[in-house]
Design an enzyme around this catalytic site. Structure first.
Site, PDB file in Angstrom:
ATOM      1  N   HIS A 126       0.865  -1.183   0.000  1.00  0.00           N
ATOM      2  CA  HIS A 126       0.000   0.000   0.000  1.00  0.00           C
ATOM      3  C   HIS A 126       0.903   1.235   0.000  1.00  0.00           C
ATOM      4  CE1 HIS A 126      -2.721   3.045   1.727  1.00  0.00           C
ATOM      5  NE2 HIS A 126      -3.716   2.272   1.325  1.00  0.00           N
ATOM      6  N   ASP A 203       3.128  -3.729   8.406  1.00  0.00           N
ATOM      7  CA  ASP A 203       1.910  -2.952   8.227  1.00  0.00           C
ATOM      8  C   ASP A 203       0.745  -3.909   8.482  1.00  0.00           C
ATOM      9  OD1 ASP A 203      -0.409  -1.869   7.201  1.00  0.00           O
ATOM     10  OD2 ASP A 203       0.494  -1.113   5.366  1.00  0.00           O
ATOM     11  N   GLN A 206      -4.410  -4.611   7.457  1.00  0.00           N
ATOM     12  CA  GLN A 206      -5.384  -5.594   6.953  1.00  0.00           C
ATOM     13  C   GLN A 206      -5.377  -6.895   7.754  1.00  0.00           C
ATOM     14  OE1 GLN A 206      -7.645  -4.856   4.881  1.00  0.00           O
ATOM     15  NE2 GLN A 206      -6.847  -2.995   3.942  1.00  0.00           N
ATOM     16  N   LYS A 229     -10.362  -0.039  10.751  1.00  0.00           N
ATOM     17  CA  LYS A 229     -10.459  -1.311  10.012  1.00  0.00           C
ATOM     18  C   LYS A 229     -10.691  -2.476  10.982  1.00  0.00           C
ATOM     19  CE  LYS A 229      -7.182   0.154   6.414  1.00  0.00           C
ATOM     20  NZ  LYS A 229      -7.917   0.402   5.171  1.00  0.00           N
ATOM     21  N   CYS A 367      -4.840   2.251  -3.727  1.00  0.00           N
ATOM     22  CA  CYS A 367      -3.644   2.902  -3.152  1.00  0.00           C
ATOM     23  C   CYS A 367      -2.461   1.936  -3.190  1.00  0.00           C
ATOM     24  CB  CYS A 367      -3.876   3.382  -1.723  1.00  0.00           C
ATOM     25  SG  CYS A 367      -5.174   4.602  -1.598  1.00  0.00           S
TER      26      CYS A 367
HETATM   27  N1  C6P Z   1      -6.304   0.658   2.779  1.00  0.00           N
HETATM   28  C1  C6P Z   1      -8.102   0.095   1.244  1.00  0.00           C
HETATM   29  O1  C6P Z   1      -9.213   0.277   0.743  1.00  0.00           O
HETATM   30  P1  C6P Z   1      -5.139   4.277   7.020  1.00  0.00           P
HETATM   31  O2  C6P Z   1      -5.741   5.040   5.901  1.00  0.00           O
HETATM   32  O3  C6P Z   1      -3.951   4.983   7.616  1.00  0.00           O
HETATM   33  O4  C6P Z   1      -6.117   3.816   8.044  1.00  0.00           O
HETATM   34  O5  C6P Z   1      -4.595   2.903   6.370  1.00  0.00           O
HETATM   35  C2  C6P Z   1      -3.704   2.948   5.297  1.00  0.00           C
HETATM   36  C3  C6P Z   1      -3.381   1.569   4.849  1.00  0.00           C
HETATM   37  C4  C6P Z   1      -2.130   1.064   5.088  1.00  0.00           C
HETATM   38  N2  C6P Z   1      -1.799  -0.185   4.761  1.00  0.00           N
HETATM   39  C5  C6P Z   1      -2.675  -1.014   4.164  1.00  0.00           C
HETATM   40  C6  C6P Z   1      -2.266  -2.418   3.845  1.00  0.00           C
HETATM   41  C7  C6P Z   1      -3.963  -0.562   3.885  1.00  0.00           C
HETATM   42  O6  C6P Z   1      -4.826  -1.392   3.317  1.00  0.00           O
HETATM   43  C8  C6P Z   1      -4.329   0.770   4.211  1.00  0.00           C
HETATM   44  C9  C6P Z   1      -5.679   1.315   3.848  1.00  0.00           C
HETATM   45  C10 C6P Z   1      -7.622   1.051   2.329  1.00  0.00           C
HETATM   46  O7  C6P Z   1      -7.395  -0.854   0.917  1.00  0.00           O
HETATM   47  C11 C6P Z   1      -7.680   2.467   1.850  1.00  0.00           C
HETATM   48  S1  C6P Z   1      -6.647   2.788   0.484  1.00  0.00           S
END
Ligand code: C6P
Length: 409
Positions: A126, A203, A206, A229, A367
């Site tokens: 991501h 990270d 997910q 999430k 993203c």
């Molecule tokens: N992915 C998706 O629809 P934030 O925005 O900081 O809570 O998370 C960012 C982020 C970082 N790492 C991974 C693996 C992610 O999946 C995400 C967020 C969302 O897949 C929004 S693009």
């Protein structure tokens, strides 16, 4: 494939948003990788805190302030138990995964890495776990390298091993890919990185809502995740880091709440983790995060894993039978995220037409543009599941996709 536990259909009832209709159809929410819906328990916990207990933390000398501080501090212990950290001092509250990774990129890599040192990330990360490293490398003369993945979306461990050397100082890897669903072998990644003295950031955006995470067992140096999430509110997330690293790292943001003493020319900083928590924290969101973790623990992560593994198996089987549909990302070890493309139909059209049937999926690059480049697609349609989804949701998705195909035939 075994049948889903009966009670999984009951769980949807805990989520008020999921009780509504969308375009005259029952809402089928399959965008859980973007953000999960909130159970009534989380909504109630935050509402009741606003109604009965609201006062700022770490400042008030009055009773309401003491009480809110006590609740806030207790949640840090709960979070630390949830991911099995050694101490609650290793839990830093941040806005979300993105902020957690930026904190480490700036405070750890920006401060301790020297020109020529190497940072490795997978080529399907991501952007939140890609751009901060790419940019800190540019700024400080570091070398930013990407670890390849194979055609089904698995990390190429042979290539990874061959890239590791004493120059490698940091490896940043997603636990679960948001674009493909691949569960990376993070424990092995950490072990190999440590053998050359590199630190590892995982990270966990997910993963935390979908599997048991034990940071001590993984032995990772940093682990990042977002509350939203994990059935919790937006605006709150967690950076876990080993104590000795947090102690050595300089603060990332400066201001109130993170200091010990401030003089005209010098400032000393608060102990960890407060050193990294400048400003009034998102304490109501912390309460929401606590309620979310309690709710998840009531169901149990083992049950959640089992439900979602079944949903993945059923959905993969049913979607694979649709003519012209190709799943992007078919790793052996996968979470319940299915990215797919349909012959001659743009993913945005798939998403827009499914919406007419009340089905919410995500369409785009998620993203993760480098991942799209790797699989030679501009975008995918993505259905991502949570334990509150059901086999009937999958059937509606399948019928919706058939309708999309017919519309374009
Ligand atoms: N992915 C998706 O629809 P934030 O925005 O900081 O809570 O998370 C960012 C982020 C970082 N790492 C991974 C693996 C992610 O999946 C995400 C967020 C969302 O897949 C929004 S693009």
């Amino acid at each position: 494939m075994t049948s889903l536990p009966l009670y999984s259909t009951e769980l949807k009832k805990d989520f008020p948003v999921l009780q509504q209709t969308m375009n005259g159809k029952p809402l089928i929410y399959l965008d859980n990788a973007a953000t999960t819906q909130k159970p009534q328990a989380v909504i109630d916990a935050m509402t009741s805190f606003y109604q009965d207990s609201y006062a700022t933390v770490h400042r008030g000398v009055y009773r309401l302030g003491h009480e809110s501080t006590a609740i806030y501090d207790a949640v840090r212990k709960q979070v630390s138990r949830f991911i099995n950290a050694d101490s609650e001092k290793e839990i830093v509250y941040v806005k979300g995964t993105t902020e957690a990774i930026n904190l480490v990129a700036n405070s750890f890599a920006g401060e301790f890495l020297q020109a020529g040192d190497e940072i490795l990330v997978s080529e399907i990360e991501h952007h939140a776990n890609f751009v901060p490293w790419q940019q800190v490398a540019k700024r400080n003369g570091l070398v930013f390298r990407t670890i390849p993945v194979n055609d089904v979306g698995e990390l190429d461990m042979t290539a990874y091993e061959s890239m590791l050397s004493p120059k490698t100082k940091l490896v940043a890897i997603g636990h679960v890919s948001n674009a493909l669903g691949t569960i990376h072998p993070v424990k092995e990644v950490v072990k190999k990185a440590h053998s050359v003295g590199a630190k590892v950031l995982i990270d966990g955006a997910q993963s935390v809502a979908h599997m048991k995470v034990d940071v001590q067992d993984l032995d990772c140096d940093f682990y990042a995740f977002s509350g939203h999430k994990l059935l919790g509110p937006t605006g709150i997330g967690v950076l876990y880091a080993k104590k000795e690293l947090l102690e050595a790292m300089p603060p990332y943001m400066l201001g109130g709440d993170m200091i010990e003493t401030v003089g005209l020319t010098e400032t000393t900083f608060a102990p960890i983790p407060e050193k990294f928590e400048a400003g009034t924290p998102a304490f109501v969101e912390v309460i929401g995060l606590s309620a979310a973790i309690s709710y998840i623990e009531k169901i149990g992560l083992e049950a959640i894993e089992a439900i979602e593994a079944n949903l993945l198996a059923i959905a993969t089987e049913k979607l694979s039978k649709i003519d012209g549909l190709k799943i992007i990302g078919t790793a052996k070890n996968k979470a319940a995220v299915i990215s797919f493309v349909l012959d001659n139909i743009h993913p945005h059209d798939i998403g827009t037409i499914l919406d007419e049937y009340g089905i919410a999926i995500r369409a785009g690059h998620h993203c993760a543009q480098p991942a799209m480049t790797r699989y030679c697609v501009p975008a995918t349609a993505r259905a991502s599941f949570s334990f509150y989804n059901t086999e009937s949701d999958i059937d509606k998705l399948v019928s919706g996709i058939h309708a999309v195909v017919e519309m374009f035939a």
